[in-house]
Design a protein around this motif. Structure first.
Motif, PDB file in Angstrom:
ATOM      1  N   PHE A  59     -26.951 -53.860  -2.592  1.00 32.52           N
ATOM      2  CA  PHE A  59     -26.020 -52.869  -3.133  1.00 32.52           C
ATOM      3  C   PHE A  59     -26.323 -52.590  -4.606  1.00 32.52           C
ATOM      4  O   PHE A  59     -26.263 -51.443  -5.055  1.00 32.52           O
ATOM      5  N   GLN A  60     -26.635 -53.647  -5.358  1.00 35.71           N
ATOM      6  CA  GLN A  60     -26.940 -53.472  -6.771  1.00 35.71           C
ATOM      7  C   GLN A  60     -28.205 -52.635  -6.949  1.00 35.71           C
ATOM      8  O   GLN A  60     -28.245 -51.699  -7.766  1.00 35.71           O
ATOM      9  N   ALA A  61     -29.254 -52.950  -6.185  1.00 37.67           N
ATOM     10  CA  ALA A  61     -30.510 -52.214  -6.289  1.00 37.67           C
ATOM     11  C   ALA A  61     -30.331 -50.753  -5.901  1.00 37.67           C
ATOM     12  O   ALA A  61     -30.855 -49.844  -6.569  1.00 37.67           O
ATOM     13  N   LEU A  62     -29.582 -50.500  -4.827  1.00 40.20           N
ATOM     14  CA  LEU A  62     -29.371 -49.130  -4.389  1.00 40.20           C
ATOM     15  C   LEU A  62     -28.565 -48.335  -5.407  1.00 40.20           C
ATOM     16  O   LEU A  62     -28.800 -47.136  -5.607  1.00 40.20           O
ATOM     17  N   ALA A  63     -27.593 -48.994  -6.038  1.00 41.98           N
ATOM     18  CA  ALA A  63     -26.808 -48.308  -7.073  1.00 41.98           C
ATOM     19  C   ALA A  63     -27.701 -47.887  -8.234  1.00 41.98           C
ATOM     20  O   ALA A  63     -27.486 -46.825  -8.848  1.00 41.98           O
ATOM     21  N   GLU A  64     -28.728 -48.695  -8.529  1.00 42.72           N
ATOM     22  CA  GLU A  64     -29.632 -48.392  -9.640  1.00 42.72           C
ATOM     23  C   GLU A  64     -30.734 -47.411  -9.231  1.00 42.72           C
ATOM     24  O   GLU A  64     -31.070 -46.503  -9.991  1.00 42.72           O
ATOM     25  N   LYS A  65     -31.301 -47.598  -8.055  1.00 43.89           N
ATOM     26  CA  LYS A  65     -32.448 -46.794  -7.645  1.00 43.89           C
ATOM     27  C   LYS A  65     -32.053 -45.465  -6.999  1.00 43.89           C
ATOM     28  O   LYS A  65     -32.848 -44.527  -6.985  1.00 43.89           O
ATOM     29  N   LYS A  66     -30.851 -45.398  -6.452  1.00 38.77           N
ATOM     30  CA  LYS A  66     -30.363 -44.172  -5.820  1.00 38.77           C
ATOM     31  C   LYS A  66     -29.021 -43.756  -6.438  1.00 38.77           C
ATOM     32  O   LYS A  66     -27.999 -43.698  -5.742  1.00 38.77           O
ATOM     33  N   PRO A  67     -29.007 -43.464  -7.739  1.00 40.01           N
ATOM     34  CA  PRO A  67     -27.737 -43.161  -8.410  1.00 40.01           C
ATOM     35  C   PRO A  67     -27.087 -41.868  -7.948  1.00 40.01           C
ATOM     36  O   PRO A  67     -25.911 -41.632  -8.218  1.00 40.01           O
ATOM     37  N   ASP A  68     -27.842 -41.032  -7.226  1.00 43.24           N
ATOM     38  CA  ASP A  68     -27.293 -39.765  -6.749  1.00 43.24           C
ATOM     39  C   ASP A  68     -26.493 -39.933  -5.457  1.00 43.24           C
ATOM     40  O   ASP A  68     -25.807 -38.992  -5.021  1.00 43.24           O
ATOM     41  N   ILE A  69     -26.547 -41.114  -4.830  1.00 46.54           N
ATOM     42  CA  ILE A  69     -25.831 -41.344  -3.577  1.00 46.54           C
ATOM     43  C   ILE A  69     -24.515 -42.038  -3.886  1.00 46.54           C
ATOM     44  O   ILE A  69     -24.501 -43.160  -4.396  1.00 46.54           O
ATOM     45  N   ASP A  70     -23.399 -41.368  -3.580  1.00 42.77           N
ATOM     46  CA  ASP A  70     -22.078 -41.931  -3.822  1.00 42.77           C
ATOM     47  C   ASP A  70     -21.482 -42.459  -2.520  1.00 42.77           C
ATOM     48  O   ASP A  70     -21.927 -42.129  -1.429  1.00 42.77           O
ATOM     49  N   THR A 390     -40.078 -49.130 -12.663  1.00 39.44           N
ATOM     50  CA  THR A 390     -39.929 -50.588 -12.505  1.00 39.44           C
ATOM     51  C   THR A 390     -40.679 -51.069 -11.262  1.00 39.44           C
ATOM     52  O   THR A 390     -40.091 -51.659 -10.358  1.00 39.44           O
ATOM     53  N   PRO A 391     -41.995 -50.842 -11.192  1.00 37.53           N
ATOM     54  CA  PRO A 391     -42.745 -51.195  -9.964  1.00 37.53           C
ATOM     55  C   PRO A 391     -42.748 -52.687  -9.660  1.00 37.53           C
ATOM     56  O   PRO A 391     -42.888 -53.075  -8.495  1.00 37.53           O
ATOM     57  N   LYS A 392     -42.572 -53.532 -10.664  1.00 36.69           N
ATOM     58  CA  LYS A 392     -42.598 -54.974 -10.424  1.00 36.69           C
ATOM     59  C   LYS A 392     -41.379 -55.469  -9.649  1.00 36.69           C
ATOM     60  O   LYS A 392     -41.387 -56.591  -9.140  1.00 36.69           O
ATOM     61  N   GLU A 393     -40.341 -54.644  -9.576  1.00 30.98           N
ATOM     62  CA  GLU A 393     -39.125 -55.047  -8.870  1.00 30.98           C
ATOM     63  C   GLU A 393     -39.190 -54.776  -7.367  1.00 30.98           C
ATOM     64  O   GLU A 393     -38.331 -55.235  -6.624  1.00 30.98           O
ATOM     65  N   ARG A 394     -40.215 -54.032  -6.921  1.00 32.52           N
ATOM     66  CA  ARG A 394     -40.272 -53.605  -5.518  1.00 32.52           C
ATOM     67  C   ARG A 394     -40.352 -54.779  -4.563  1.00 32.52           C
ATOM     68  O   ARG A 394     -39.587 -54.863  -3.590  1.00 32.52           O
ATOM     69  N   LEU A 395     -41.275 -55.709  -4.802  1.00 36.61           N
ATOM     70  CA  LEU A 395     -41.459 -56.835  -3.887  1.00 36.61           C
ATOM     71  C   LEU A 395     -40.203 -57.698  -3.844  1.00 36.61           C
ATOM     72  O   LEU A 395     -39.750 -58.093  -2.765  1.00 36.61           O
ATOM     73  N   ARG A 396     -39.641 -57.987  -5.022  1.00 42.02           N
ATOM     74  CA  ARG A 396     -38.422 -58.796  -5.075  1.00 42.02           C
ATOM     75  C   ARG A 396     -37.298 -58.150  -4.277  1.00 42.02           C
ATOM     76  O   ARG A 396     -36.654 -58.813  -3.447  1.00 42.02           O
ATOM     77  N   ASP A 397     -37.070 -56.867  -4.485  1.00 37.26           N
ATOM     78  CA  ASP A 397     -35.971 -56.188  -3.804  1.00 37.26           C
ATOM     79  C   ASP A 397     -36.227 -56.060  -2.309  1.00 37.26           C
ATOM     80  O   ASP A 397     -35.284 -56.101  -1.504  1.00 37.26           O
TER      81      ASP A 397
END
Length: 475
Positions: A59-70, A390-397
């Motif tokens: 949820f945290q990652a989606l809120a940051e990476k997809k801020p246009d989706i409410d 932030t490409p380094k966050e992809r694998l972690r997420d």
């Protein structure tokens, strides 16, 4: 939207805490006591805590990476898997929230039944139903006065209901008996013998129920003062509430024999405190239950209406539910929600065990939306959408999202086929609203993949109906 209508980080965090700390936490001692000892409880919380933490990170990652989706719970499902899965997620989440609200009123009735048994009984008497209906519609008209007023009340209630829990924790710490805890640790000798796997499995649905609301801040993302507050509120609420729930579960094992804990009446935390300090403890916790459940009911009423409203705004529900009143409250969505909750409340009069059935069904209905959210987290991490800077966050997420997917699938398996087909029984009729919305848009009803999903849903629903009619499945 006016700035006065925005929610700060404390208010968003309070929405998460207010949604999660409701009825379930007061029922943990006996539900766990009947299933396992402290060792199994620790394993169960380890699984549930890890799985839900991963979901919180999604949820945290989606809120940051997809801020246009409410209103992310269903919107993420639609973005990742299409219109009909998005609709099923929205409808299932809304319906499960309605069932959860019914459970809250049943618990209120059963709590009052501790002091007025002839009037309220187990929470499904005529008096209990009338009191519940009055409460439902009192909250309804308060919410119609404005979301921000209701959110402020929720903030106050969230603070107020933590106090009885803290008092209970202090009392249990004071009387902590290591010998008693050790005796219970692997399961008491006077409890039915069963494998560790079965012990853990028997606790799984209650852990889902008490974690419901983790997405509270995500649902209200459109009200956030700062978008980044959505993810922070989710993690802050999760960490604080998880620690509280683990303590509430484990400390009774150091005060009472497991068999005693297993036999306590609900809300069992009140019964635990009564055993430790006397009758005033039960009264004190019962007041906390009433405050807590009313606060959680407020939060979930807001969430129910918001999900229907957002789904209608995105044309996944009939446009009638996209209407707002002069105070920016989704009035039609709120009316439908409370009519449905009222009908479920009335039906509890004929239910043999409304308390546990509503709890377990609420848990299962949340699993489909959670699974689709986790799946969408996997998809965007694999595609790199939103990770340009932030490409380094992809694998972690992606790892976090995969663990969340596996966790929700495990929870479906733990729930068993009975609840899966009953979920289909609830979802299948909702397709009428989907057809209504698609006709309003003059849009294609199903693509080939969605037609397969619809067919599977119908077949599972027919299996469920047959099971209910034949007596093979009992609510």
């Amino acid at each position: 939207m006016q700035s006065a209508q925005k929610m700060s980080l404390p208010m968003l965090t309070a929405m998460v805490v207010g949604s999660m700390v409701g009825a379930g936490i007061f029922n943990l001692p006996s539900r766990f006591g009947a299933a396992t000892g402290p060792f199994g409880a620790l394993i169960a919380w380890g699984i549930a805590g890890t799985g839900m933490y991963m979901l919180a990170r999604v949820f945290q990652a989606l809120a940051e990476k997809k801020p246009d989706i409410d209103s992310g719970v269903f919107a993420y499902a639609k973005a990742g898997f299409g219109d009909y899965p998005g609709f099923l997620s929205a409808f299932g989440y809304w319906l499960g929230s309605c069932l959860g609200n019914v459970f809250y009123w049943v618990l209120i009735g059963s709590t009052l039944g501790r002091f007025f048994p002839d009037l309220f009984g187990d929470g499904s008497t005529i008096v209990a139903i009338i009191v519940s209906l009055v409460g439902i519609w009192a909250f309804h008209f308060m919410i119609l006065r404005g979301v921000e007023q209701a959110a402020f009340v929720n903030l106050v209630v969230t603070i107020a209901k933590i106090v009885p829990l803290v008092v209970a924790l202090i009392a249990m710490v004071v009387v902590f008996n290591w010998d008693q805890f050790s005796t219970n640790f692997f399961g008491a000798a006077d409890m039915p013998e069963k494998s560790l796997l079965q012990q853990v499995r028997d606790t799984m649905l209650i852990t889902v129920f008490v974690f419901l609301g983790i997405e509270g801040a995500s649902v209200y993302s459109r009200y956030a003062t700062k978008r980044s507050d959505v993810g922070r509120a989710t993690i802050l609420g999760f960490v604080g509430v998880t620690g509280l729930m683990v303590a509430i579960t484990l400390l009774p094992y150091a005060a009472l024999p497991q068999s005693t804990i297993a036999g306590l009446t609900q809300p069992s935390l009140a019964s635990v405190l009564e055993e430790i300090v006397g009758h005033w403890g039960a009264v004190f916790i019962s007041i906390g239950v009433l405050v807590s459940v009313l606060g959680a009911y407020l939060a979930w009423s807001l969430i129910c209406a918001e999900v229907l409203f957002a789904a209608a705004k995105s044309q996944d529900m009939p446009r009638i539910f996209a209407a707002e009143n002069g105070r920016k409250v989704p009035a039609n969505a709120l009316w439908l929600t409370n009519v449905v909750v009222s009908l479920f409340i009335i039906s509890t009069y004929w239910s043999a065990d409304a308390f546990n059935f509503m709890l377990d069904m609420t848990s299962v209905t949340a699993l489909l939306p959670y699974l689709l959210v986790a799946g969408y987290g996997v998809l965007i991490a694999r595609r790199g959408e939103g990770y340009e800077t932030t490409p380094k966050e992809r694998l972690r997420d992606q790892i976090f999202a995969w663990i969340a997917v596996l966790y929700t699938l495990f929870m479906f398996a733990a729930a068993g086929i009975k609840y899966v087909v009953l979920l289909a029984v609830l979802l299948a009729p909702g397709t009428i609203l989907y057809v209504w919305a698609r006709r309003e848009q003059k849009a294609r009803l199903f693509n080939p993949r969605e037609l397969v999903i619809f067919a599977v849903t119908i077949v599972a629903a027919l299996v469920g109906v047959y099971g209910l009619l034949s007596g093979r499945i009992t609510p």
